[in-house]
Design an enzyme around this catalytic site. Structure first.
Site, mmCIF file in Angstrom:
data_model
loop_
_atom_site.group_PDB
_atom_site.id
_atom_site.type_symbol
_atom_site.label_atom_id
_atom_site.label_comp_id
_atom_site.label_asym_id
_atom_site.label_seq_id
_atom_site.Cartn_x
_atom_site.Cartn_y
_atom_site.Cartn_z
ATOM 1 N N HIS A 116 71.794 64.185 73.911
ATOM 2 C CA HIS A 116 73.066 64.596 73.317
ATOM 3 C C HIS A 116 74.148 63.748 74.001
ATOM 4 O O HIS A 116 74.009 63.399 75.175
ATOM 5 C CB HIS A 116 73.253 66.080 73.634
ATOM 6 C CG HIS A 116 74.444 66.732 73.003
ATOM 7 N ND1 HIS A 116 75.731 66.504 73.431
ATOM 8 C CD2 HIS A 116 74.535 67.630 71.986
ATOM 9 C CE1 HIS A 116 76.560 67.234 72.699
ATOM 10 N NE2 HIS A 116 75.861 67.928 71.811
ATOM 11 N N ASP A 132 69.366 68.696 81.080
ATOM 12 C CA ASP A 132 70.212 69.347 80.083
ATOM 13 C C ASP A 132 69.354 70.417 79.407
ATOM 14 O O ASP A 132 68.470 70.095 78.607
ATOM 15 C CB ASP A 132 70.696 68.296 79.078
ATOM 16 C CG ASP A 132 71.393 68.922 77.864
ATOM 17 O OD1 ASP A 132 71.480 70.165 77.784
ATOM 18 O OD2 ASP A 132 71.840 68.155 76.991
ATOM 19 N N GLN A 189 69.315 73.530 75.072
ATOM 20 C CA GLN A 189 68.456 73.979 73.976
ATOM 21 C C GLN A 189 67.165 74.633 74.470
ATOM 22 O O GLN A 189 66.284 74.933 73.660
ATOM 23 C CB GLN A 189 68.101 72.787 73.059
ATOM 24 C CG GLN A 189 69.304 72.117 72.398
ATOM 25 C CD GLN A 189 69.983 72.986 71.348
ATOM 26 O OE1 GLN A 189 69.444 74.006 70.915
ATOM 27 N NE2 GLN A 189 71.183 72.605 70.950
ATOM 28 N N LYS A 242 75.184 79.460 73.455
ATOM 29 C CA LYS A 242 73.954 79.212 72.689
ATOM 30 C C LYS A 242 72.885 80.261 72.980
ATOM 31 O O LYS A 242 71.791 80.211 72.433
ATOM 32 C CB LYS A 242 73.411 77.814 73.009
ATOM 33 C CG LYS A 242 74.301 76.669 72.509
ATOM 34 C CD LYS A 242 73.593 75.348 72.670
ATOM 35 C CE LYS A 242 74.498 74.143 72.690
ATOM 36 N NZ LYS A 242 75.108 73.816 71.402
ATOM 37 N N CYS A 270 75.777 64.968 67.490
ATOM 38 C CA CYS A 270 76.150 64.399 68.789
ATOM 39 C C CYS A 270 75.009 63.599 69.398
ATOM 40 O O CYS A 270 74.814 63.614 70.620
ATOM 41 C CB CYS A 270 76.625 65.482 69.754
ATOM 42 S SG CYS A 270 78.112 66.301 69.204
#
Lengths: 404, 136
Positions: A118, A195, A198, A221, A361
Protein backbone atom coordinates in the site's frame (compact mmCIF):
# COMPACT_ATOMS: atom_id res chain seq x y z
CA UNK A 1 -20.46 -18.02 13.29
CA UNK A 2 -23.63 -16.53 14.72
CA UNK A 3 -25.38 -13.97 12.56
CA UNK A 4 -24.13 -10.63 13.83
CA UNK A 5 -25.88 -8.31 11.35
CA UNK A 6 -28.31 -7.06 14.00
CA UNK A 7 -25.38 -5.60 15.93
CA UNK A 8 -24.52 -3.23 13.05
CA UNK A 9 -27.00 -0.34 12.76
CA UNK A 10 -25.75 0.89 9.37
CA UNK A 11 -26.45 -2.51 7.83
CA UNK A 12 -30.15 -1.96 8.58
CA UNK A 13 -30.36 0.91 6.08
CA UNK A 14 -31.21 0.82 2.42
CA UNK A 15 -29.27 2.11 -0.59
CA UNK A 16 -31.02 2.69 -3.93
CA UNK A 17 -34.13 1.15 -2.37
CA UNK A 18 -32.33 -2.12 -1.56
CA UNK A 19 -30.84 -3.42 1.68
CA UNK A 20 -27.19 -2.34 1.82
CA UNK A 21 -24.67 -5.06 0.97
CA UNK A 22 -21.37 -3.71 2.23
CA UNK A 23 -18.36 -5.34 0.55
CA UNK A 24 -15.70 -2.73 1.29
CA UNK A 25 -14.47 -3.64 4.76
CA UNK A 26 -10.91 -3.57 3.48
CA UNK A 27 -11.34 0.21 3.24
CA UNK A 28 -13.12 0.54 6.56
CA UNK A 29 -15.29 -1.78 8.61
CA UNK A 30 -18.75 -1.02 9.90
CA UNK A 31 -19.20 -0.53 13.64
CA UNK A 32 -21.27 -2.64 16.00
CA UNK A 33 -23.55 -0.85 18.46
CA UNK A 34 -21.27 -2.03 21.28
CA UNK A 35 -18.47 0.17 19.88
CA UNK A 36 -20.73 3.11 19.05
CA UNK A 37 -22.18 2.92 22.55
CA UNK A 38 -18.72 2.75 24.20
CA UNK A 39 -17.65 5.93 22.39
CA UNK A 40 -20.93 7.71 23.19
CA UNK A 41 -20.75 6.58 26.83
CA UNK A 42 -17.23 7.98 27.16
CA UNK A 43 -18.40 11.41 26.02
CA UNK A 44 -21.59 11.21 28.06
CA UNK A 45 -20.10 10.00 31.33
CA UNK A 46 -16.32 10.26 31.51
CA UNK A 47 -14.94 12.85 29.08
CA UNK A 48 -11.76 14.49 30.41
CA UNK A 49 -8.16 14.79 29.31
CA UNK A 50 -5.92 11.93 30.34
CA UNK A 51 -2.80 11.61 32.49
CA UNK A 52 -2.95 15.14 33.90
CA UNK A 53 -6.08 15.72 35.85
CA UNK A 54 -6.16 15.30 39.61
CA UNK A 55 -9.94 15.08 39.71
CA UNK A 56 -12.18 12.02 39.60
CA UNK A 57 -13.34 12.41 35.99
CA UNK A 58 -9.77 12.62 34.63
CA UNK A 59 -8.74 9.62 36.69
CA UNK A 60 -11.59 7.58 35.22
CA UNK A 61 -10.82 8.74 31.66
CA UNK A 62 -7.17 7.78 32.12
CA UNK A 63 -8.16 4.37 33.46
CA UNK A 64 -10.42 3.75 30.47
CA UNK A 65 -7.68 4.82 28.05
CA UNK A 66 -5.07 2.57 29.67
CA UNK A 67 -7.51 -0.33 29.94
CA UNK A 68 -8.08 -0.03 26.21
CA UNK A 69 -4.35 -0.13 25.62
CA UNK A 70 -4.12 -3.25 27.77
CA UNK A 71 -6.86 -4.98 25.80
CA UNK A 72 -5.32 -4.11 22.44
CA UNK A 73 -1.88 -5.23 23.63
CA UNK A 74 -3.24 -8.55 24.90
CA UNK A 75 -5.08 -9.01 21.59
CA UNK A 76 -1.76 -9.10 19.72
CA UNK A 77 0.21 -10.77 22.53
CA UNK A 78 2.22 -7.64 23.38
CA UNK A 79 3.22 -5.61 26.44
CA UNK A 80 1.22 -2.39 26.94
CA UNK A 81 4.46 -0.37 27.17
CA UNK A 82 5.33 -1.49 23.65
CA UNK A 83 1.86 -0.65 22.35
CA UNK A 84 1.62 2.91 21.07
CA UNK A 85 -1.61 4.56 20.02
CA UNK A 86 -1.37 6.47 16.73
CA UNK A 87 -3.89 7.98 14.37
CA UNK A 88 -3.78 4.88 12.19
CA UNK A 89 -1.48 2.60 10.21
CA UNK A 90 -0.29 5.48 8.02
CA UNK A 91 0.85 7.54 10.98
CA UNK A 92 2.50 4.50 12.59
CA UNK A 93 4.50 3.79 9.44
CA UNK A 94 5.47 7.44 9.04
CA UNK A 95 6.59 7.45 12.68
CA UNK A 96 8.87 4.51 11.91
CA UNK A 97 10.22 5.91 8.64
CA UNK A 98 11.14 9.09 10.48
CA UNK A 99 12.28 7.83 13.84
CA UNK A 100 13.67 4.37 13.09
CA UNK A 101 15.09 5.76 9.84
CA UNK A 102 16.89 8.44 11.85
CA UNK A 103 18.95 5.95 13.86
CA UNK A 104 19.26 3.02 11.49
CA UNK A 105 19.65 4.30 7.95
CA UNK A 106 22.61 6.15 6.42
CA UNK A 107 23.95 6.88 2.93
CA UNK A 108 24.25 3.75 0.80
CA UNK A 109 22.15 1.64 3.19
CA UNK A 110 19.28 -0.33 1.75
CA UNK A 111 15.58 -0.48 2.56
CA UNK A 112 13.66 -3.43 1.19
CA UNK A 113 9.91 -3.22 0.45
CA UNK A 114 7.68 -5.25 -1.88
CA UNK A 115 5.76 -4.35 -5.05
CA UNK A 116 2.49 -5.22 -3.31
CA UNK A 117 2.76 -2.49 -0.65
CA UNK A 118 0.00 0.00 0.00
CA UNK A 119 1.34 3.52 -0.66
CA UNK A 120 1.42 4.01 3.12
CA UNK A 121 4.15 1.37 3.43
CA UNK A 122 6.05 2.61 0.38
CA UNK A 123 6.07 6.40 0.16
CA UNK A 124 7.38 7.01 3.72
CA UNK A 125 10.36 4.75 2.86
CA UNK A 126 10.88 6.60 -0.43
CA UNK A 127 11.03 9.89 1.43
CA UNK A 128 13.41 8.39 4.01
CA UNK A 129 15.67 7.02 1.26
CA UNK A 130 15.83 10.42 -0.40
CA UNK A 131 16.49 12.14 2.92
CA UNK A 132 19.31 9.78 3.86
CA UNK A 133 20.77 8.92 0.47
CA UNK A 134 19.73 5.31 0.97
CA UNK A 135 18.67 2.80 -1.68
CA UNK A 136 15.07 1.58 -1.86
CA UNK A 137 14.49 -1.82 -3.45
CA UNK A 138 11.29 -3.77 -4.02
CA UNK A 139 10.74 -7.54 -3.97
CA UNK A 140 8.60 -8.84 -6.84
CA UNK A 141 5.73 -11.31 -6.94
CA UNK A 142 5.21 -14.64 -8.66
CA UNK A 143 2.64 -15.20 -11.42
CA UNK A 144 0.35 -16.60 -8.69
CA UNK A 145 0.47 -13.26 -6.88
CA UNK A 146 2.60 -14.50 -4.01
CA UNK A 147 5.75 -12.84 -2.74
CA UNK A 148 8.77 -14.05 -4.74
CA UNK A 149 10.94 -15.38 -1.92
CA UNK A 150 13.82 -16.10 -4.31
CA UNK A 151 13.79 -12.44 -5.30
CA UNK A 152 13.61 -11.53 -1.61
CA UNK A 153 16.74 -13.59 -0.89
CA UNK A 154 18.54 -11.95 -3.82
CA UNK A 155 17.67 -8.42 -2.77
CA UNK A 156 18.37 -8.92 0.95
CA UNK A 157 22.00 -7.87 1.50
CA UNK A 158 24.34 -7.01 4.33
CA UNK A 159 23.42 -3.35 3.65
CA UNK A 160 19.70 -3.97 4.18
CA UNK A 161 18.74 -2.06 7.34
CA UNK A 162 14.94 -2.21 7.19
CA UNK A 163 12.53 -4.68 5.61
CA UNK A 164 9.01 -3.24 5.31
CA UNK A 165 6.36 -5.69 4.18
CA UNK A 166 2.61 -6.07 4.30
CA UNK A 167 1.17 -9.04 6.17
CA UNK A 168 -1.83 -9.31 3.85
CA UNK A 169 -1.96 -7.52 0.48
CA UNK A 170 -4.92 -5.14 0.25
CA UNK A 171 -5.29 -6.00 -3.45
CA UNK A 172 -4.06 -9.55 -4.07
CA UNK A 173 -5.21 -10.79 -0.68
CA UNK A 174 -1.96 -12.72 -0.38
CA UNK A 175 -0.91 -13.66 3.16
CA UNK A 176 2.86 -13.20 3.32
CA UNK A 177 5.05 -15.61 5.33
CA UNK A 178 6.23 -13.09 7.94
CA UNK A 179 8.05 -15.59 10.25
CA UNK A 180 10.17 -16.77 7.31
CA UNK A 181 10.81 -13.22 6.09
CA UNK A 182 11.71 -12.07 9.61
CA UNK A 183 14.16 -14.91 10.10
CA UNK A 184 15.95 -14.14 6.83
CA UNK A 185 15.96 -10.39 7.52
CA UNK A 186 17.34 -10.85 11.03
CA UNK A 187 20.05 -13.01 9.51
CA UNK A 188 21.52 -9.89 7.86
CA UNK A 189 20.80 -7.64 10.83
CA UNK A 190 17.78 -5.87 9.32
CA UNK A 191 14.70 -4.94 11.35
CA UNK A 192 11.29 -6.01 10.09
CA UNK A 193 8.32 -3.65 9.86
CA UNK A 194 4.94 -5.27 9.17
CA UNK A 195 1.89 -3.45 7.81
CA UNK A 196 -0.86 -5.46 9.49
CA UNK A 197 -3.80 -3.24 8.49
CA UNK A 198 -5.40 -6.12 6.57
CA UNK A 199 -4.43 -8.95 8.92
CA UNK A 200 -5.02 -8.01 12.57
CA UNK A 201 -8.76 -7.40 11.95
CA UNK A 202 -9.20 -10.76 10.25
CA UNK A 203 -7.01 -13.42 11.85
CA UNK A 204 -5.24 -14.19 15.07
CA UNK A 205 -1.99 -12.21 15.06
CA UNK A 206 0.54 -12.59 17.89
CA UNK A 207 3.63 -10.45 17.53
CA UNK A 208 6.02 -12.97 19.08
CA UNK A 209 4.86 -15.67 16.66
CA UNK A 210 5.37 -13.39 13.66
CA UNK A 211 8.91 -12.63 14.81
CA UNK A 212 8.83 -9.08 13.42
CA UNK A 213 10.17 -5.97 15.15
CA UNK A 214 7.30 -3.59 14.44
CA UNK A 215 3.62 -4.05 13.62
CA UNK A 216 1.20 -1.34 12.51
CA UNK A 217 -2.58 -1.52 12.18
CA UNK A 218 -5.73 0.63 12.20
CA UNK A 219 -8.69 0.57 14.55
CA UNK A 220 -11.29 1.51 11.96
CA UNK A 221 -10.69 -1.62 9.89
CA UNK A 222 -11.41 -3.83 12.93
CA UNK A 223 -14.83 -2.54 14.00
CA UNK A 224 -13.29 0.37 15.93
CA UNK A 225 -13.55 4.13 15.36
CA UNK A 226 -11.61 6.10 12.74
CA UNK A 227 -8.67 8.11 14.06
CA UNK A 228 -7.07 5.42 16.22
CA UNK A 229 -4.36 2.98 15.25
CA UNK A 230 -1.56 1.04 16.84
CA UNK A 231 2.17 0.76 16.51
CA UNK A 232 3.72 -2.13 18.34
CA UNK A 233 7.51 -2.29 18.55
CA UNK A 234 10.17 -4.18 20.44
CA UNK A 235 11.17 -2.26 23.52
CA UNK A 236 14.90 -2.24 22.70
CA UNK A 237 14.21 -0.44 19.42
CA UNK A 238 11.60 1.93 20.83
CA UNK A 239 13.95 2.93 23.67
CA UNK A 240 16.65 3.79 21.18
CA UNK A 241 14.43 5.72 18.75
CA UNK A 242 13.97 9.49 18.96
CA UNK A 243 10.43 10.83 19.30
CA UNK A 244 8.43 11.53 16.14
CA UNK A 245 6.00 14.24 17.23
CA UNK A 246 6.97 16.44 20.18
CA UNK A 247 4.97 18.54 22.59
CA UNK A 248 2.86 17.75 25.61
CA UNK A 249 2.56 14.32 27.18
CA UNK A 250 5.70 12.90 25.55
CA UNK A 251 8.09 14.90 27.74
CA UNK A 252 9.43 14.48 31.27
CA UNK A 253 11.22 17.78 31.93
CA UNK A 254 11.33 20.87 29.76
CA UNK A 255 13.64 23.87 29.89
CA UNK A 256 13.65 26.74 27.43
CA UNK A 257 16.48 25.19 25.42
CA UNK A 258 15.98 21.45 25.93
CA UNK A 259 13.71 18.64 27.11
CA UNK A 260 13.84 15.02 28.22
CA UNK A 261 11.48 12.33 27.05
CA UNK A 262 8.76 10.44 28.84
CA UNK A 263 8.79 6.64 29.26
CA UNK A 264 7.29 4.24 26.74
CA UNK A 265 4.74 4.29 25.29
CA UNK A 266 4.12 8.00 26.06
CA UNK A 267 7.35 9.09 24.38
CA UNK A 268 5.54 8.48 21.08
CA UNK A 269 2.14 9.91 22.07
CA UNK A 270 2.52 13.68 21.85
CA UNK A 271 -0.52 15.85 22.47
CA UNK A 272 -3.98 14.86 23.61
CA UNK A 273 -4.57 11.32 22.40
CA UNK A 274 -7.82 10.14 20.79
CA UNK A 275 -9.19 8.82 24.06
CA UNK A 276 -12.78 8.08 23.03
CA UNK A 277 -11.47 6.33 19.93
CA UNK A 278 -9.11 4.22 22.02
CA UNK A 279 -12.00 3.26 24.29
CA UNK A 280 -14.00 2.36 21.17
CA UNK A 281 -11.14 0.24 19.89
CA UNK A 282 -11.05 -1.55 23.24
CA UNK A 283 -14.73 -2.35 22.81
CA UNK A 284 -14.05 -3.58 19.25
CA UNK A 285 -11.35 -5.92 20.55
CA UNK A 286 -13.80 -7.25 23.15
CA UNK A 287 -16.36 -7.81 20.42
CA UNK A 288 -13.92 -9.66 18.17
CA UNK A 289 -12.69 -11.80 21.05
CA UNK A 290 -16.29 -12.62 21.87
CA UNK A 291 -16.64 -14.03 18.35
CA UNK A 292 -13.21 -15.67 18.50
CA UNK A 293 -10.56 -14.76 15.93
CA UNK A 294 -10.29 -18.33 14.68
CA UNK A 295 -14.00 -18.27 13.98
CA UNK A 296 -13.70 -14.86 12.26
CA UNK A 297 -10.97 -16.28 10.02
CA UNK A 298 -12.99 -19.43 9.24
CA UNK A 299 -16.05 -17.36 8.37
CA UNK A 300 -14.08 -15.17 5.95
CA UNK A 301 -12.31 -18.11 4.38
CA UNK A 302 -15.70 -19.62 3.58
CA UNK A 303 -16.92 -16.36 2.04
CA UNK A 304 -13.71 -15.92 0.04
CA UNK A 305 -13.91 -19.51 -1.21
CA UNK A 306 -17.49 -18.97 -2.34
CA UNK A 307 -16.79 -15.62 -4.03
CA UNK A 308 -13.59 -16.88 -5.62
CA UNK A 309 -15.33 -19.94 -7.03
CA UNK A 310 -18.12 -17.75 -8.41
CA UNK A 311 -15.73 -15.27 -9.99
CA UNK A 312 -13.50 -17.94 -11.52
CA UNK A 313 -16.56 -19.66 -13.00
CA UNK A 314 -17.36 -16.50 -15.01
CA UNK A 315 -15.21 -16.34 -18.11
CA UNK A 316 -15.63 -12.56 -18.36
CA UNK A 317 -13.87 -12.08 -15.02
CA UNK A 318 -10.14 -11.86 -14.38
CA UNK A 319 -9.14 -12.48 -10.75
CA UNK A 320 -5.85 -11.30 -9.23
CA UNK A 321 -3.92 -13.11 -6.52
CA UNK A 322 -3.71 -16.68 -5.20
CA UNK A 323 -6.38 -19.21 -6.16
CA UNK A 324 -6.22 -20.97 -2.79
CA UNK A 325 -8.54 -19.29 -0.22
CA UNK A 326 -6.25 -20.60 2.54
CA UNK A 327 -3.47 -18.36 1.22
CA UNK A 328 -5.68 -15.26 1.20
CA UNK A 329 -7.08 -12.66 3.52
CA UNK A 330 -10.61 -11.37 3.10
CA UNK A 331 -10.06 -9.30 -0.06
CA UNK A 332 -10.60 -10.21 -3.72
CA UNK A 333 -9.58 -7.99 -6.63
CA UNK A 334 -10.85 -8.60 -10.14
CA UNK A 335 -11.82 -7.02 -13.44
CA UNK A 336 -14.58 -7.58 -16.00
CA UNK A 337 -13.04 -7.92 -19.43
CA UNK A 338 -13.08 -4.55 -21.24
CA UNK A 339 -15.20 -2.86 -18.57
CA UNK A 340 -13.77 -0.09 -16.41
CA UNK A 341 -13.95 -0.87 -12.66
CA UNK A 342 -15.68 2.46 -11.98
CA UNK A 343 -18.56 1.41 -14.22
CA UNK A 344 -18.83 -1.88 -12.34
CA UNK A 345 -18.90 -0.09 -8.98
CA UNK A 346 -21.50 2.44 -10.15
CA UNK A 347 -23.81 -0.25 -11.53
CA UNK A 348 -23.49 -2.41 -8.39
CA UNK A 349 -24.21 0.66 -6.27
CA UNK A 350 -27.54 0.96 -8.09
CA UNK A 351 -28.37 -2.41 -6.53
CA UNK A 352 -27.24 -1.34 -3.07
CA UNK A 353 -23.94 -3.23 -3.31
CA UNK A 354 -20.89 -1.25 -2.15
CA UNK A 355 -17.57 -2.33 -3.64
CA UNK A 356 -14.29 -0.52 -4.15
CA UNK A 357 -12.94 0.38 -7.59
CA UNK A 358 -9.63 2.08 -8.29
CA UNK A 359 -5.98 1.45 -7.61
CA UNK A 360 -6.56 0.85 -3.86
CA UNK A 361 -3.49 2.96 -3.02
CA UNK A 362 -1.28 0.40 -4.76
CA UNK A 363 -0.33 1.99 -8.09
CA UNK A 364 2.97 0.12 -8.59
CA UNK A 365 1.17 -3.21 -8.18
CA UNK A 366 -1.52 -2.25 -10.70
CA UNK A 367 1.17 -1.14 -13.15
CA UNK A 368 2.71 -4.58 -12.73
CA UNK A 369 -0.66 -6.27 -13.30
CA UNK A 370 -1.01 -4.15 -16.45
CA UNK A 371 -4.32 -2.53 -15.47
CA UNK A 372 -5.02 1.06 -14.41
CA UNK A 373 -7.46 -0.05 -11.75
CA UNK A 374 -9.43 -3.00 -10.41
CA UNK A 375 -12.64 -3.86 -8.60
CA UNK A 376 -12.28 -5.13 -5.05
CA UNK A 377 -14.66 -6.86 -2.71
CA UNK A 378 -13.65 -7.40 0.90
CA UNK A 379 -15.51 -9.25 3.61
CA UNK A 380 -15.95 -9.18 7.34
CA UNK A 381 -17.86 -10.77 10.17
CA UNK A 382 -21.24 -9.38 9.10
CA UNK A 383 -21.16 -10.58 5.50
CA UNK A 384 -23.19 -13.63 4.50
CA UNK A 385 -23.29 -16.25 1.77
CA UNK A 386 -26.57 -14.76 0.55
CA UNK A 387 -24.77 -11.46 -0.01
CA UNK A 388 -22.05 -13.17 -2.04
CA UNK A 389 -24.74 -14.80 -4.18
CA UNK A 390 -26.50 -11.44 -4.66
CA UNK A 391 -23.19 -9.83 -5.61
CA UNK A 392 -22.37 -12.54 -8.16
CA UNK A 393 -25.74 -12.37 -9.87
CA UNK A 394 -25.58 -8.55 -9.94
CA UNK A 395 -22.19 -8.90 -11.62
CA UNK A 396 -23.85 -10.93 -14.38
CA UNK A 397 -26.28 -8.04 -14.94
CA UNK A 398 -23.36 -5.57 -15.12
CA UNK A 399 -21.78 -7.77 -17.77
CA UNK A 400 -25.08 -7.89 -19.68
CA UNK A 401 -25.30 -4.10 -19.62
CA UNK A 402 -21.70 -3.21 -20.43
CA UNK A 403 -19.86 -6.32 -21.60
CA UNK A 404 -18.85 -6.64 -25.20
CA UNK B 1 -30.42 -3.46 -15.46
CA UNK B 2 -29.28 -0.29 -17.12
CA UNK B 3 -29.16 2.64 -14.74
CA UNK B 4 -26.86 4.33 -17.22
CA UNK B 5 -28.98 6.33 -19.65
CA UNK B 6 -29.52 4.49 -22.93
CA UNK B 7 -27.74 7.40 -24.56
CA UNK B 8 -24.56 6.62 -22.60
CA UNK B 9 -24.71 2.92 -23.43
CA UNK B 10 -25.31 3.78 -27.09
CA UNK B 11 -22.35 6.16 -27.35
CA UNK B 12 -20.17 3.69 -25.38
CA UNK B 13 -21.02 0.82 -27.72
CA UNK B 14 -21.11 2.89 -30.93
CA UNK B 15 -18.73 5.80 -30.50
CA UNK B 16 -19.13 8.66 -33.01
CA UNK B 17 -16.14 10.38 -34.61
CA UNK B 18 -13.69 7.90 -33.11
CA UNK B 19 -10.25 7.69 -34.67
CA UNK B 20 -7.68 10.19 -35.86
CA UNK B 21 -7.56 13.02 -38.38
CA UNK B 22 -4.87 13.63 -40.95
CA UNK B 23 -3.25 17.03 -40.43
CA UNK B 24 -5.47 18.30 -37.59
CA UNK B 25 -5.14 21.95 -36.55
CA UNK B 26 -5.07 20.95 -32.94
CA UNK B 27 -4.28 17.65 -31.24
CA UNK B 28 -4.49 17.50 -27.44
CA UNK B 29 -4.70 14.79 -24.80
CA UNK B 30 -6.03 14.90 -21.25
CA UNK B 31 -6.12 12.19 -18.60
CA UNK B 32 -7.75 11.37 -15.29
CA UNK B 33 -4.60 9.93 -13.76
CA UNK B 34 -6.11 8.10 -10.77
CA UNK B 35 -8.51 6.03 -12.90
CA UNK B 36 -6.42 5.81 -16.07
CA UNK B 37 -8.97 7.47 -18.36
CA UNK B 38 -7.42 9.20 -21.38
CA UNK B 39 -9.06 11.31 -24.10
CA UNK B 40 -7.30 12.58 -27.21
CA UNK B 41 -9.14 15.22 -29.21
CA UNK B 42 -8.28 16.44 -32.71
CA UNK B 43 -9.95 19.34 -34.52
CA UNK B 44 -9.71 20.67 -38.05
CA UNK B 45 -10.73 24.31 -38.18
CA UNK B 46 -11.97 26.16 -41.27
CA UNK B 47 -13.25 29.76 -41.29
CA UNK B 48 -13.35 29.88 -37.49
CA UNK B 49 -15.48 26.75 -37.16
CA UNK B 50 -14.87 23.08 -36.41
CA UNK B 51 -14.86 21.44 -39.83
CA UNK B 52 -14.04 17.99 -38.54
CA UNK B 53 -13.30 16.28 -35.22
CA UNK B 54 -12.06 12.94 -33.94
CA UNK B 55 -11.51 11.53 -30.49
CA UNK B 56 -9.60 8.54 -29.28
CA UNK B 57 -8.91 7.18 -25.83
CA UNK B 58 -9.64 4.61 -23.21
CA UNK B 59 -11.58 4.62 -20.02
CA UNK B 60 -14.92 4.00 -18.41
CA UNK B 61 -18.23 4.01 -20.24
CA UNK B 62 -19.13 7.48 -18.99
CA UNK B 63 -15.87 9.13 -20.07
CA UNK B 64 -15.93 7.48 -23.51
CA UNK B 65 -19.64 8.16 -24.09
CA UNK B 66 -19.16 11.79 -23.02
CA UNK B 67 -16.27 12.17 -25.47
CA UNK B 68 -18.31 10.70 -28.30
CA UNK B 69 -21.28 12.93 -27.49
CA UNK B 70 -19.04 15.99 -27.23
CA UNK B 71 -17.67 15.47 -30.74
CA UNK B 72 -21.25 15.51 -32.06
CA UNK B 73 -22.00 18.65 -30.08
CA UNK B 74 -19.02 20.62 -31.40
CA UNK B 75 -18.88 19.55 -35.05
CA UNK B 76 -19.70 22.48 -37.32
CA UNK B 77 -19.81 24.95 -34.40
CA UNK B 78 -17.99 28.30 -34.45
CA UNK B 79 -14.99 28.45 -32.11
CA UNK B 80 -16.47 31.46 -30.30
CA UNK B 81 -19.63 29.45 -29.64
CA UNK B 82 -17.48 26.69 -28.16
CA UNK B 83 -15.71 29.24 -25.94
CA UNK B 84 -19.10 29.89 -24.37
CA UNK B 85 -19.85 26.21 -23.79
CA UNK B 86 -20.21 25.33 -20.12
CA UNK B 87 -19.65 22.02 -18.37
CA UNK B 88 -23.37 21.90 -17.53
CA UNK B 89 -24.05 21.67 -21.27
CA UNK B 90 -22.30 18.31 -21.56
CA UNK B 91 -23.74 17.05 -18.25
CA UNK B 92 -27.25 17.97 -19.35
CA UNK B 93 -26.69 16.35 -22.73
CA UNK B 94 -25.66 13.16 -20.93
CA UNK B 95 -28.93 13.22 -19.02
CA UNK B 96 -27.30 14.00 -15.67
CA UNK B 97 -24.36 12.31 -14.00
CA UNK B 98 -24.00 11.14 -10.40
CA UNK B 99 -21.52 13.05 -8.27
CA UNK B 100 -18.75 10.46 -7.93
CA UNK B 101 -18.55 10.22 -11.72
CA UNK B 102 -18.41 13.93 -12.60
CA UNK B 103 -14.68 13.72 -13.35
CA UNK B 104 -15.30 10.94 -15.86
CA UNK B 105 -18.07 12.90 -17.56
CA UNK B 106 -16.04 16.10 -17.75
CA UNK B 107 -12.73 14.67 -19.00
CA UNK B 108 -13.57 15.36 -22.66
CA UNK B 109 -14.84 18.84 -21.76
CA UNK B 110 -11.46 19.60 -20.15
CA UNK B 111 -9.79 18.26 -23.29
CA UNK B 112 -11.87 20.63 -25.41
CA UNK B 113 -10.90 23.59 -23.20
CA UNK B 114 -7.27 22.62 -23.69
CA UNK B 115 -7.78 22.45 -27.46
CA UNK B 116 -9.43 25.89 -27.51
CA UNK B 117 -6.65 27.36 -25.35
CA UNK B 118 -4.08 25.90 -27.67
CA UNK B 119 -5.83 27.30 -30.75
CA UNK B 120 -6.26 30.68 -29.04
CA UNK B 121 -2.57 30.86 -28.13
CA UNK B 122 -1.64 30.07 -31.72
CA UNK B 123 -3.98 32.77 -33.02
CA UNK B 124 -2.40 35.31 -30.66
CA UNK B 125 1.10 34.40 -31.82
CA UNK B 126 -0.03 34.64 -35.44
CA UNK B 127 -1.63 38.02 -34.68
CA UNK B 128 1.55 39.28 -32.99
CA UNK B 129 3.63 38.12 -35.96
CA UNK B 130 1.26 39.81 -38.42
CA UNK B 131 1.40 42.97 -36.30
CA UNK B 132 5.19 42.85 -36.25
CA UNK B 133 5.32 42.38 -40.03
CA UNK B 134 3.04 45.38 -40.55
CA UNK B 135 5.41 47.51 -38.49
CA UNK B 136 8.50 46.58 -40.54
Amino acid sequence: MRNVCDDFPVLQREVSGRPLIYLDSGATSQKPKQVIEAVARFYRETNANVHRGLYQLAVEATELYEEARGRVAAFIGAHPEETIFTRGTTEALNLLAYSLGEIRVGPGDEILVTVMEHHANLVPWQVLSQRKGAILRAVGITSEGELDLEDFRRKLTSRTRIVAVTHVSNVLGTVNPIPEIAEMAHGVGAVVVVDAAQSVPHMEVKVRELGCDFLAFSGHKMLGPMGIGVLWGRREHLEEMPPFLTGGEMIREVWIDRATWNDLPYKFEAGTPPVAQAVGLGAAVDYLQGLGMEEVRRHEERLVAEALEGLLARDYVEVYGPRDPGKRGGVLAFNLRGVHPHDVATLLDQEGIAIRAGHHCAQPLHRLLGVPASCRVSFYVYNTREEIEAFLSALDRVWEALGK
Amino acid sequence: MSPYEDLIIDHWRNPRNKGTLEAPDVDVTEANVPCGDVVRLQLRVRDGAVEDVRFDGRGCAISMAAASLLTEMIKGKKLEELQGMRQEDILDALGGVIKPRLNCALLSYRTLRKALDSLGARERIRGQKAGAEEKT
